[in-house]
Structure formats: C-alpha cells, structure tokens
Design a protein around this motif. Structure first.
Motif, PDB file in Angstrom:
ATOM      1  N   ALA A 231       0.836  -1.202   0.000  1.00 43.00           N
ATOM      2  CA  ALA A 231       0.000   0.000   0.000  1.00 43.00           C
ATOM      3  C   ALA A 231       0.871   1.251   0.000  1.00 43.00           C
ATOM      4  O   ALA A 231       0.588   2.234  -0.707  1.00 43.00           O
ATOM      5  CB  ALA A 231      -0.942  -0.009   1.197  1.00 43.00           C
ATOM      6  N   GLN A 232       1.950   1.232   0.773  1.00 44.86           N
ATOM      7  CA  GLN A 232       2.864   2.372   0.800  1.00 44.86           C
ATOM      8  C   GLN A 232       3.555   2.547  -0.550  1.00 44.86           C
ATOM      9  O   GLN A 232       3.717   3.674  -1.038  1.00 44.86           O
ATOM     10  CB  GLN A 232       3.904   2.171   1.901  1.00 44.86           C
ATOM     11  N   ILE A 233       3.970   1.431  -1.169  1.00 45.54           N
ATOM     12  CA  ILE A 233       4.638   1.512  -2.465  1.00 45.54           C
ATOM     13  C   ILE A 233       3.664   2.000  -3.533  1.00 45.54           C
ATOM     14  O   ILE A 233       4.035   2.787  -4.421  1.00 45.54           O
ATOM     15  CB  ILE A 233       5.241   0.143  -2.831  1.00 45.54           C
ATOM     16  N   ALA A 234       2.405   1.578  -3.448  1.00 42.26           N
ATOM     17  CA  ALA A 234       1.396   2.054  -4.397  1.00 42.26           C
ATOM     18  C   ALA A 234       1.215   3.564  -4.277  1.00 42.26           C
ATOM     19  O   ALA A 234       1.124   4.276  -5.293  1.00 42.26           O
ATOM     20  CB  ALA A 234       0.070   1.335  -4.159  1.00 42.26           C
ATOM     21  N   ALA A 235       1.171   4.067  -3.056  1.00 42.38           N
ATOM     22  CA  ALA A 235       1.037   5.506  -2.856  1.00 42.38           C
ATOM     23  C   ALA A 235       2.256   6.246  -3.392  1.00 42.38           C
ATOM     24  O   ALA A 235       2.138   7.309  -4.020  1.00 42.38           O
ATOM     25  CB  ALA A 235       0.832   5.803  -1.370  1.00 42.38           C
ATOM     26  N   TRP A 236       3.442   5.675  -3.149  1.00 41.91           N
ATOM     27  CA  TRP A 236       4.668   6.276  -3.698  1.00 41.91           C
ATOM     28  C   TRP A 236       4.626   6.286  -5.219  1.00 41.91           C
ATOM     29  O   TRP A 236       5.026   7.271  -5.858  1.00 41.91           O
ATOM     30  CB  TRP A 236       5.873   5.478  -3.202  1.00 41.91           C
TER      31      TRP A 236
ATOM     32  N   ARG B 254       2.598   9.116  -6.493  1.00 42.36           N
ATOM     33  CA  ARG B 254       3.193  10.436  -6.293  1.00 42.36           C
ATOM     34  C   ARG B 254       4.426  10.660  -7.156  1.00 42.36           C
ATOM     35  O   ARG B 254       4.590  11.731  -7.758  1.00 42.36           O
ATOM     36  CB  ARG B 254       3.596  10.633  -4.824  1.00 42.36           C
ATOM     37  N   GLU B 255       5.334   9.668  -7.182  1.00 40.58           N
ATOM     38  CA  GLU B 255       6.640   9.911  -7.783  1.00 40.58           C
ATOM     39  C   GLU B 255       7.234   8.682  -8.460  1.00 40.58           C
ATOM     40  O   GLU B 255       8.449   8.556  -8.585  1.00 40.58           O
ATOM     41  CB  GLU B 255       7.607  10.416  -6.711  1.00 40.58           C
TER      42      GLU B 255
END
Length: 539
Positions: A216-221, A224-225
């Motif tokens: 989930a954190q990698i998907a959000a990253w 974004r970028e």
C-alpha cells in the motif's frame, strides 16, 4: 572496483545494462541459472569484475540470494521466465520475510518463444507473490530500473521483480551512467529477527499483514513519484503501455498521448484513471496477457484491451497499428526459416540414431538435445520441462502394456540432470516400475544450449576455475542403482546401440551416461583442464 565519477555513454544490451548497474551499485553477489534471454547478465557482471556464480537451479540461486539479503548485502538473481516457476517456492515466502539488504530478481520473459517451451507472462507472479515489479523498455531503463530496484528493496525491505523480455535483453541502445557514485550498501552483518525470518504460521500471519501494508505504501509512492512518463498528444487517443511496447507505440501512433508505466505492480491506478478519462478513447497496448487492461477495468477505468489474436508472440509497429484500427483479419504466417539441427559430429547424434533404430518411446528434456525430435532422428516423444523426462518416463512405464513399457527411455542432459533430475532419479529408485527403467544422461561437459556455461558436473565455476565436482556415476551408484554404464557413444555406435537394447531387455533399473564433450566446447575444456586455477575435489 572502478565506479563512475562522470557521465559516460555507451551502447549496451539490456542484459549488459543490468550487469553494469549491479556493478556500479557494488553488488555483493549475483546468482542464477543460465537461460536465454537472461544468461548474459551474470557473464557480463563477471567480465566487469563483479562477483557472479551459477547455481544448480533457479530455486537454489534465489535461496542463496535471500541469504545474501538477510545478511544485509545486495543480491541479484537472474533467470528466464520458466526458471521463476522453479524458484516460486522461496519467492512467495521471501515476500513475507522481507530482506535487510537488497534482493532483485530478474525474470527474462520470452514472448513469441524464441527459445522456450511456453510464453507465460511473469507479471502475474508479482501479483500472486506480492512483490513490486519494474518493467524496463530499453537498455537505459534496464540500467536505471536495476538501481531503482535496489533502492526500493532497501527502502521497504522487500524483494523486487525486474521483469524483462527478450527484445529488451538482447537489443542494444545508448546507456548513460550518472555522474556520481551509487550510494554503497550499509556494512553487512546479521541481525537476529526470528518473527520476521522464521515463517511458521504464528509468524507468517502477521507477516502477511505487514507485506500488504508495504505494498500500500509503495502504491502511494508510485502515484506520487513513481517511474512513469507522459508523452502529450491527441485528446482523442490515449495509450497506456509499459516495457518495450512503448517503443512500438511511439512509432506506430505518433499522434497519441501515451502514459508509460515503469513500476507496474502495484499500479498507479488513480493516475491511470485520470489519464483515461482525459481522452475520448484509451487503448492498453501490452505484450502477452491483458494484465494492465484487466487491472484497469477491474478498477472501473474505461480502457480498451488487446484483441485475443494479439496475445500471442511479440508486438511490432505493424501489429500496434492493427490494434488501433481494430483490424482482426488473420495475420500472415511468418516465412519458415531453416529448422535447427544437432551439430554435425555432435555425440548426441549417435544416441538418437540408436533410439530411433530401436523404436524407443523417448521421454525427453530441455537442452540442445531436444533437437532429437526433428529429422532425421524423430526420436523424442515428450518434452515438458527441465527434469520431467524421468518422471514422465516412469509414469509411462507404470501405465503401458509390458511390451510398450519396455521401450520407454528417459533422456536428460548433464546440466539438466543437476538442475532437476536428481529427485526424479530418487523416484526411480523408490517406486521402480515392474519392467525396470532406463535413464540416458547425455553428458557433453557443458550447458550447451545457452552458450557453453559451466555447471556442478563440470567441476568449474562461472569463470572456469576449478572447484568441487559433482560426479554423476558416484552419486547414482550410491543411490542403489547397480547398472551404471559410462561410455563414449561415438567410439563404437553399434556397441552403444547394443548396450541400450540390453538395458531395455534386462527389466532392471539402468543408467547409461553417454559422455563426450560438446564439439563447440571441447577446445576450451582442454585448455581449462590444462591450466586449472585451483584444485578439483570430487564428491
């Protein structure tokens, strides 16, 4: 080691670019099993001065890489797409355990099956195992994404899949290295963390939750970028694509707006949604399975997928134009080329001549000797995967009427026997068919099909230095098979044919090791044996 201090441009294949990036990142160890189109990565890494080694198979290679990453090092593990099937068991679990250093797994897929028995799309592995995946589309991206994979792996303590394809692996494009050294890995060292590393159910359950939180954190990253590019163009036509397909799209549809994805799992679905709704029509252009299209449509993103006929083989500019036009007329069949054949003078020719003349039912395996299925021999009846010749042959022996069963022979090469034939031999000893069985090991002293690499049976490492040697006949006899014959089939072809016939008629378990060096490797092997770098130990 020499690391870049100024930008440097060179022309490299994708495989060479991965190796260069690994070298520039001061990789601890590269491991793998040779398989086209991934083989040149470790060979190139070694030529650059990096540490690289061949493992008996992809599962062992990945397990060694996991150990490196558990110890805080940087590991690169290379294999072709079907090799990831062999390594799948540790792959799924290391996603749960995570890593302390960096673990990058290269899967070199083969759309169109230039040298493979299937064209599976290993993007599905990233989803199933739950590991982030990067897809380079040229050599520059192969370099950049290898460095990014190391960065992501160390940042989130997670293995990363670098999914390449034959065209990217073997095509050469310009690569520019950065004008600064890649940050080195922290010092290696073991940090005890039993709940993270020991996957008994009590620890695996929370580990799965941690994995999903990381994704989930990698998907959000990625939203974004992440490593993506938007090429502006028409408001009417948009294309979402990844990997080498981007190159075809830019040439075939220069007017289109293009969203090129680099990290393709987990996907930046909201960016894809925004892009799609900004265009009257949005196509997904991808080789192989409709992975991107299925993911987009499952999220309610309005896109058009490839028609079924374009699911097979590699894409090209003409096919992409047909996709955009909705042209579903049958594609012209490719002009047949000269069929491959065993080299003239190859010792395997004697073997397959004998099997043909004796009317054997041949359970075959993966290697250059697979060409025994073609004229003039027509002496192979099954071919499934590496190591399958023994199990399939045993199954046939258990099933067929006695007179047919006595004609069944399993044929396997030396590198393939080490790779995944030993457990089949255990099955042969443990559950012997009533008619016995005959296994033929074609030992030509090299891994010939992928470019004459070493393996444990040669007693030489990737750089051809002497090391411990796995002696087939010693191990086979120790497993309880008394009828073990080591022969050069070319010295007396009639005597070899008679040996095969006698073994088939005996009704016993028999192994014949047909040993003669590959003609293409014979000169080099003599040189290696004349000037060994170290001692050879047999075991």
């Amino acid at each position: 080691m020499n690391h870049p201090t100024a930008p440097f441009r060179r022309i490299l294949s994708g495989d060479e670019a991965v190796a260069l990036a690994a070298h520039d990142a001061q990789l601890t160890l590269g491991t793998g099993y040779p398989g086209t189109p991934s083989t040149e990565i470790l060979e190139s890494l070694h030529s650059l001065g990096g540490r690289a080694q061949w493992s008996p198979n992809e599962k062992v290679a990945l397990e060694v890489g996991i150990g490196v990453a558990f110890g805080g090092g940087r590991a690169l593990v290379t294999m072709k797409h079907v090799g990831l099937n062999v390594a799948a068991d540790p792959l799924f679990t290391v996603a749960y355990t995570g890593v302390r250093g960096a673990l990058v797994i290269v899967s070199a897929d083969d759309p169109g099956m230039a040298s493979s028995q299937n064209e599976q799309d290993n993007r599905r592995y990233a989803i199933a195992a739950g590991i982030p995946m990067l897809e380079p589309g040229d050599s520059q991206e192969a370099y950049n994404f290898t460095l990014l994979a190391i960065e992501l792996s160390e940042r989130w303590n997670i293995p990363v899949l670098l999914r390449m394809t034959t065209r990217v692996c073997h095509s050469k494009t310009i690569v520019e290295t950065p004008g600064y050294p890649v940050p080195p890995a922290p010092p290696a060292g073991y940090v005890r963390d039993v709940p993270a590393r020991v996957m008994i159910p009590a620890y695996a359950r929370p580990a799965h939750h941690k994995l999903r939180a990381k994704l989930a954190q990698i998907a959000a990253w990625n939203e974004r970028e992440g490593p993506l590019a938007v090429v502006p163009g028409s408001d009417t036509l948009g294309v979402i694509t990844s990997g080498v397909s981007f190159q075809y799209v830019r040439e075939a549809l220069p007017q289109a707006s293009v969203l090129k994805l680099g990290l393709t799992y987990p996907l930046p679905l909201e960016l894809m949604r925004t892009f799609a709704i900004a265009h009257t029509r949005t196509l997904v252009i991808e080789e192989g399975d409709p992975y991107l299209a299925d993911s987009a449509r499952a999220a309610g993103i309005p896109v058009e997928a490839n028609a079924e006929i374009f699911r097979f083989g590699e894409l090209n500019v003409a096919r992409v134009r047909r996709m955009e036009a909705g042209d579903l007329t049958p594609e012209p069949k490719p002009v047949p080329g000269k069929p491959p054949e065993l080299c003239h003078g190859c010792p395997h020719r004697t073997v397959f001549t004998a099997l043909r003349d004796l009317g054997c039912i041949v359970s075959g395996d993966i290697g250059c000797y697979s060409l025994g299925v073609l004229p003039p021999f027509l002496a192979m009846d099954t071919l499934v995967c590496m190591g399958a010749s023994i199990g399939v042959g045993l199954g046939l022996r258990h099933t067929l009427p006695v007179e047919e069963a006595r004609r069944v022979v399993s044929v396997i090469g030396d590198s393939t026997f080490v790779h995944s034939g030993i457990t089949g031999l255990v099955e042969m000893v443990y559950n012997p068919p009533p008619t016995g069985h005959l296994l033929l090991i074609l030992d030509n002293g090299t891994t010939a099909m992928t470019g004459l690499q070493e393996h444990p049976g040669t007693g030489r490492t990737l750089d051809h230095a002497s090391t411990g040697k796995f002696v087939f006949e010693n191990v086979i006899r120790a497993m309880g098979i008394p009828d073990v014959h080591v022969v050069d089939p070319t010295r007396d072809p009639a005597a070899f044919t008679e040996l095969v016939k006698t073994s088939l008629d005996s009704g016993r378990l028999s192994v014949i090791i047909a040993r003669r060096n590959c003609l293409l490797a014979a000169g080099a092997i003599k040189q290696y044996e004349k000037c060994p770098e170290g001692s050879t130990h047999e075991q």
